[in-house]
Structures are given as structure tokens and as C-alpha cells.
Design a protein around this motif. Structure first.
Motif, PDB file in Angstrom:
ATOM      1  N   GLU A 107       0.825  -1.202   0.000  1.00 31.83           N
ATOM      2  CA  GLU A 107       0.000   0.000   0.000  1.00 31.83           C
ATOM      3  C   GLU A 107       0.863   1.258   0.000  1.00 31.83           C
ATOM      4  O   GLU A 107       0.564   2.240  -0.687  1.00 31.83           O
ATOM      5  N   CYS A 108       1.953   1.236   0.772  1.00 34.83           N
ATOM      6  CA  CYS A 108       2.885   2.356   0.808  1.00 34.83           C
ATOM      7  C   CYS A 108       3.452   2.605  -0.587  1.00 34.83           C
ATOM      8  O   CYS A 108       3.526   3.747  -1.054  1.00 34.83           O
ATOM      9  N   HIS A 109       3.837   1.547  -1.252  1.00 37.99           N
ATOM     10  CA  HIS A 109       4.351   1.653  -2.615  1.00 37.99           C
ATOM     11  C   HIS A 109       3.325   2.315  -3.516  1.00 37.99           C
ATOM     12  O   HIS A 109       3.642   3.237  -4.277  1.00 37.99           O
ATOM     13  N   GLU A 110       2.100   1.859  -3.458  1.00 36.32           N
ATOM     14  CA  GLU A 110       1.045   2.407  -4.320  1.00 36.32           C
ATOM     15  C   GLU A 110       0.809   3.891  -4.033  1.00 36.32           C
ATOM     16  O   GLU A 110       0.656   4.693  -4.952  1.00 36.32           O
ATOM     17  N   THR A 111       0.773   4.249  -2.769  1.00 31.52           N
ATOM     18  CA  THR A 111       0.544   5.642  -2.379  1.00 31.52           C
ATOM     19  C   THR A 111       1.672   6.535  -2.887  1.00 31.52           C
ATOM     20  O   THR A 111       1.428   7.597  -3.477  1.00 31.52           O
ATOM     21  N   LEU A 112       2.907   6.106  -2.674  1.00 33.24           N
ATOM     22  CA  LEU A 112       4.048   6.921  -3.095  1.00 33.24           C
ATOM     23  C   LEU A 112       4.178   6.988  -4.611  1.00 33.24           C
ATOM     24  O   LEU A 112       4.530   8.026  -5.163  1.00 33.24           O
ATOM     25  N   GLU A 113       3.878   5.898  -5.273  1.00 35.10           N
ATOM     26  CA  GLU A 113       3.930   5.915  -6.735  1.00 35.10           C
ATOM     27  C   GLU A 113       2.927   6.923  -7.287  1.00 35.10           C
ATOM     28  O   GLU A 113       3.233   7.700  -8.194  1.00 35.10           O
ATOM     29  N   SER A 114       1.760   6.938  -6.707  1.00 37.00           N
ATOM     30  CA  SER A 114       0.748   7.913  -7.112  1.00 37.00           C
ATOM     31  C   SER A 114       1.243   9.337  -6.883  1.00 37.00           C
ATOM     32  O   SER A 114       1.053  10.221  -7.723  1.00 37.00           O
ATOM     33  N   LEU A 115       1.901   9.553  -5.749  1.00 43.18           N
ATOM     34  CA  LEU A 115       2.403  10.881  -5.407  1.00 43.18           C
ATOM     35  C   LEU A 115       3.503  11.320  -6.360  1.00 43.18           C
ATOM     36  O   LEU A 115       3.442  12.403  -6.932  1.00 43.18           O
ATOM     37  N   TRP A 116       4.514  10.496  -6.567  1.00 43.76           N
ATOM     38  CA  TRP A 116       5.634  10.960  -7.393  1.00 43.76           C
ATOM     39  C   TRP A 116       5.268  11.053  -8.860  1.00 43.76           C
ATOM     40  O   TRP A 116       5.778  11.907  -9.579  1.00 43.76           O
ATOM     41  N   LYS A 117       4.339  10.223  -9.317  1.00 46.17           N
ATOM     42  CA  LYS A 117       3.924  10.310 -10.718  1.00 46.17           C
ATOM     43  C   LYS A 117       3.077  11.553 -10.995  1.00 46.17           C
ATOM     44  O   LYS A 117       2.949  11.973 -12.135  1.00 46.17           O
ATOM     45  N   SER A 118       2.522  12.146  -9.937  1.00 43.65           N
ATOM     46  CA  SER A 118       1.690  13.341 -10.115  1.00 43.65           C
ATOM     47  C   SER A 118       2.534  14.611 -10.274  1.00 43.65           C
ATOM     48  O   SER A 118       1.995  15.661 -10.592  1.00 43.65           O
ATOM     49  N   LEU A 119       3.829  14.496 -10.039  1.00 37.45           N
ATOM     50  CA  LEU A 119       4.720  15.659 -10.076  1.00 37.45           C
ATOM     51  C   LEU A 119       5.411  15.785 -11.424  1.00 37.45           C
ATOM     52  O   LEU A 119       5.595  14.796 -12.132  1.00 37.45           O
ATOM     53  N   PRO A 120       5.851  16.997 -11.765  1.00 39.09           N
ATOM     54  CA  PRO A 120       6.656  17.156 -12.984  1.00 39.09           C
ATOM     55  C   PRO A 120       7.917  16.299 -12.894  1.00 39.09           C
ATOM     56  O   PRO A 120       8.461  16.080 -11.810  1.00 39.09           O
ATOM     57  N   LYS A 121       8.384  15.821 -14.031  1.00 40.80           N
ATOM     58  CA  LYS A 121       9.544  14.919 -14.066  1.00 40.80           C
ATOM     59  C   LYS A 121      10.806  15.535 -13.485  1.00 40.80           C
ATOM     60  O   LYS A 121      11.696  14.825 -13.039  1.00 40.80           O
ATOM     61  N   ASP A 122      10.885  16.862 -13.440  1.00 41.64           N
ATOM     62  CA  ASP A 122      12.088  17.502 -12.906  1.00 41.64           C
ATOM     63  C   ASP A 122      11.939  17.948 -11.453  1.00 41.64           C
ATOM     64  O   ASP A 122      12.811  18.609 -10.904  1.00 41.64           O
ATOM     65  N   ALA A 123      10.841  17.562 -10.802  1.00 41.32           N
ATOM     66  CA  ALA A 123      10.634  17.929  -9.394  1.00 41.32           C
ATOM     67  C   ALA A 123      11.598  17.131  -8.519  1.00 41.32           C
ATOM     68  O   ALA A 123      11.563  15.897  -8.511  1.00 41.32           O
ATOM     69  N   PRO A 124      12.487  17.803  -7.778  1.00 39.29           N
ATOM     70  CA  PRO A 124      13.499  17.074  -6.992  1.00 39.29           C
ATOM     71  C   PRO A 124      12.906  16.184  -5.904  1.00 39.29           C
ATOM     72  O   PRO A 124      13.505  15.158  -5.555  1.00 39.29           O
ATOM     73  N   GLU A 125      11.745  16.543  -5.374  1.00 38.99           N
ATOM     74  CA  GLU A 125      11.176  15.738  -4.296  1.00 38.99           C
ATOM     75  C   GLU A 125      10.704  14.361  -4.770  1.00 38.99           C
ATOM     76  O   GLU A 125      10.438  13.477  -3.955  1.00 38.99           O
ATOM     77  N   ARG A 126      10.634  14.165  -6.073  1.00 39.59           N
ATOM     78  CA  ARG A 126      10.294  12.826  -6.590  1.00 39.59           C
ATOM     79  C   ARG A 126      11.277  11.785  -6.036  1.00 39.59           C
ATOM     80  O   ARG A 126      10.881  10.670  -5.701  1.00 39.59           O
ATOM     81  N   ASP A 127      12.566  12.150  -5.951  1.00 38.24           N
ATOM     82  CA  ASP A 127      13.550  11.192  -5.443  1.00 38.24           C
ATOM     83  C   ASP A 127      13.342  10.880  -3.967  1.00 38.24           C
ATOM     84  O   ASP A 127      13.593   9.754  -3.526  1.00 38.24           O
ATOM     85  N   LEU A 128      12.865  11.834  -3.192  1.00 39.22           N
ATOM     86  CA  LEU A 128      12.529  11.566  -1.793  1.00 39.22           C
ATOM     87  C   LEU A 128      11.442  10.503  -1.731  1.00 39.22           C
ATOM     88  O   LEU A 128      11.563   9.509  -1.002  1.00 39.22           O
ATOM     89  N   TYR A 129      10.411  10.695  -2.507  1.00 39.33           N
ATOM     90  CA  TYR A 129       9.286   9.757  -2.500  1.00 39.33           C
ATOM     91  C   TYR A 129       9.705   8.390  -3.035  1.00 39.33           C
ATOM     92  O   TYR A 129       9.322   7.349  -2.498  1.00 39.33           O
ATOM     93  N   LYS A 130      10.518   8.386  -4.096  1.00 42.66           N
ATOM     94  CA  LYS A 130      10.995   7.114  -4.651  1.00 42.66           C
ATOM     95  C   LYS A 130      11.898   6.392  -3.655  1.00 42.66           C
ATOM     96  O   LYS A 130      11.872   5.163  -3.578  1.00 42.66           O
ATOM     97  N   GLY A 131      12.683   7.131  -2.888  1.00 47.32           N
ATOM     98  CA  GLY A 131      13.546   6.499  -1.893  1.00 47.32           C
ATOM     99  C   GLY A 131      12.749   5.785  -0.817  1.00 47.32           C
ATOM    100  O   GLY A 131      13.064   4.647  -0.439  1.00 47.32           O
ATOM    101  N   ILE A 132      11.711   6.445  -0.337  1.00 44.11           N
ATOM    102  CA  ILE A 132      10.846   5.806   0.669  1.00 44.11           C
ATOM    103  C   ILE A 132      10.138   4.606   0.046  1.00 44.11           C
ATOM    104  O   ILE A 132      10.021   3.544   0.664  1.00 44.11           O
ATOM    105  N   LEU A 133       9.715   4.768  -1.198  1.00 46.41           N
ATOM    106  CA  LEU A 133       9.063   3.681  -1.930  1.00 46.41           C
ATOM    107  C   LEU A 133       9.991   2.463  -2.020  1.00 46.41           C
ATOM    108  O   LEU A 133       9.543   1.325  -1.849  1.00 46.41           O
ATOM    109  N   MET A 134      11.286   2.695  -2.251  1.00 43.76           N
ATOM    110  CA  MET A 134      12.236   1.583  -2.356  1.00 43.76           C
ATOM    111  C   MET A 134      12.359   0.813  -1.043  1.00 43.76           C
ATOM    112  O   MET A 134      12.558  -0.409  -1.048  1.00 43.76           O
ATOM    113  N   ILE A 135      12.237   1.497   0.078  1.00 47.80           N
ATOM    114  CA  ILE A 135      12.242   0.798   1.367  1.00 47.80           C
ATOM    115  C   ILE A 135      11.034  -0.125   1.433  1.00 47.80           C
ATOM    116  O   ILE A 135      11.148  -1.305   1.793  1.00 47.80           O
ATOM    117  N   ALA A 136       9.870   0.402   1.077  1.00 44.53           N
ATOM    118  CA  ALA A 136       8.643  -0.405   1.104  1.00 44.53           C
ATOM    119  C   ALA A 136       8.752  -1.598   0.165  1.00 44.53           C
ATOM    120  O   ALA A 136       8.373  -2.721   0.521  1.00 44.53           O
TER     121      ALA A 136
END
Length: 130
Positions: A27-56
Motif C-alpha cells: 500500500e505504501c508503494h502504491e501511495t508513493l507511486e501515485s504521489l511521485w507520478k503526479s509531479l513534474p519529471k524535474d521535481a526534486p522531491e520525486r527522489d525523496l518519494y521514490k527512496g521511501i518507496l524503495m524501502i517499502a
């Protein structure tokens, strides 16, 4: 602190951290994937969200008996999260990195069927909502 890190945590990030803390890794993966995909491709915070997603994802792989998957995903999480330490959007990134380190040591040394000791699982304080 870079500009994205000064922002408050979006609701979906808080939800994802709660899911991570309660072992709802898929569920964490799904939530974070939804969040980072909603951002522009150059948004730096995407990597924060992807990093947490990788833990999940790593914990999810381990829970399905795929220890090697965990050993592959957690270093990627560290790589993605490190630039955001010590904190970003109210998230204690240093604590996430420490958690990854402890899990990597455990996964590298414990029997593949050994359950993760509860004290090694993520327990990240939830940031204040936006």
C-alpha cells in the motif's frame, strides 16, 4: 534546506509513512507511486518519494521470501534519500537512512527465513500535514 524540503508534507506522503510504519508495504508503494507520478519529471522531491518507496518495496520483497530483492532495493533507497538528509518536508530522512542500514546488515547476515526483529522495522515520526 532546498526549496522542496522547506515545504510541508503532502497528505499522501503522510499516508505513505503511516503505511510504512504499519507494515503495509504494498500500500505504501502504491501511495508513493501515485504521489511521485503526479509531479513534474524535474521535481526534486520525486527522489525523496521514490527512496521511501524503495524501502517499502524491499520490505515487501523480503516478506514474500525474496531476500535478494530487499538487498537490491535498500541500497537504491539510500542513494535516493541521502541528498535529503537530515530532513525534508518534515520527514526524518536520517532516521530512514539509519533504518535502511540496520535492515541491510540484518538481511546480509540472517537466515533467509528469519523474521525481521520489530525494532529494525521503520518507525518514522509522521510530519505535520500541509
Amino acid at each position: 534546506m532546498n526549496k522542496p524540503c522547506a515545504q510541508s508534507a503532502p497528505d499522501l506522503l503522510i499516508k505513505a509513512l503511516d503505511e510504512l510504519n504499519t507494515s503495509l508495504w504494498f500500500e505504501c508503494h502504491e501511495t508513493l507511486e501515485s504521489l511521485w507520478k503526479s509531479l513534474p519529471k524535474d521535481a526534486p522531491e520525486r527522489d525523496l518519494y521514490k527512496g521511501i518507496l524503495m524501502i517499502a518495496v524491499g520490505l515487501y520483497h523480503n516478506g514474500r521470501g525474496h531476500r535478494l530483492g530487499a538487498l537490491r532495493k535498500l541500497p537504491r533507497a539510500v542513494e535516493l534519500l541521502a541528498p535529503f538528509a537530515p530532513a525534508c518536508q518534515g520527514v526524518d530522512v536520517s532516521k530512514l537512512l539509519a533504518c535502511c542500514g540496520r535492515l541491510l546488515v540484518f538481511f546480509a547476515n540472517a537466515a533467509p527465513s528469519a523474521p525481521i526483529p520489530p525494532q529494525l522495522l521503520p518507525d518514522i515520526p509522521l510530519p505535520d500535514p500541509a
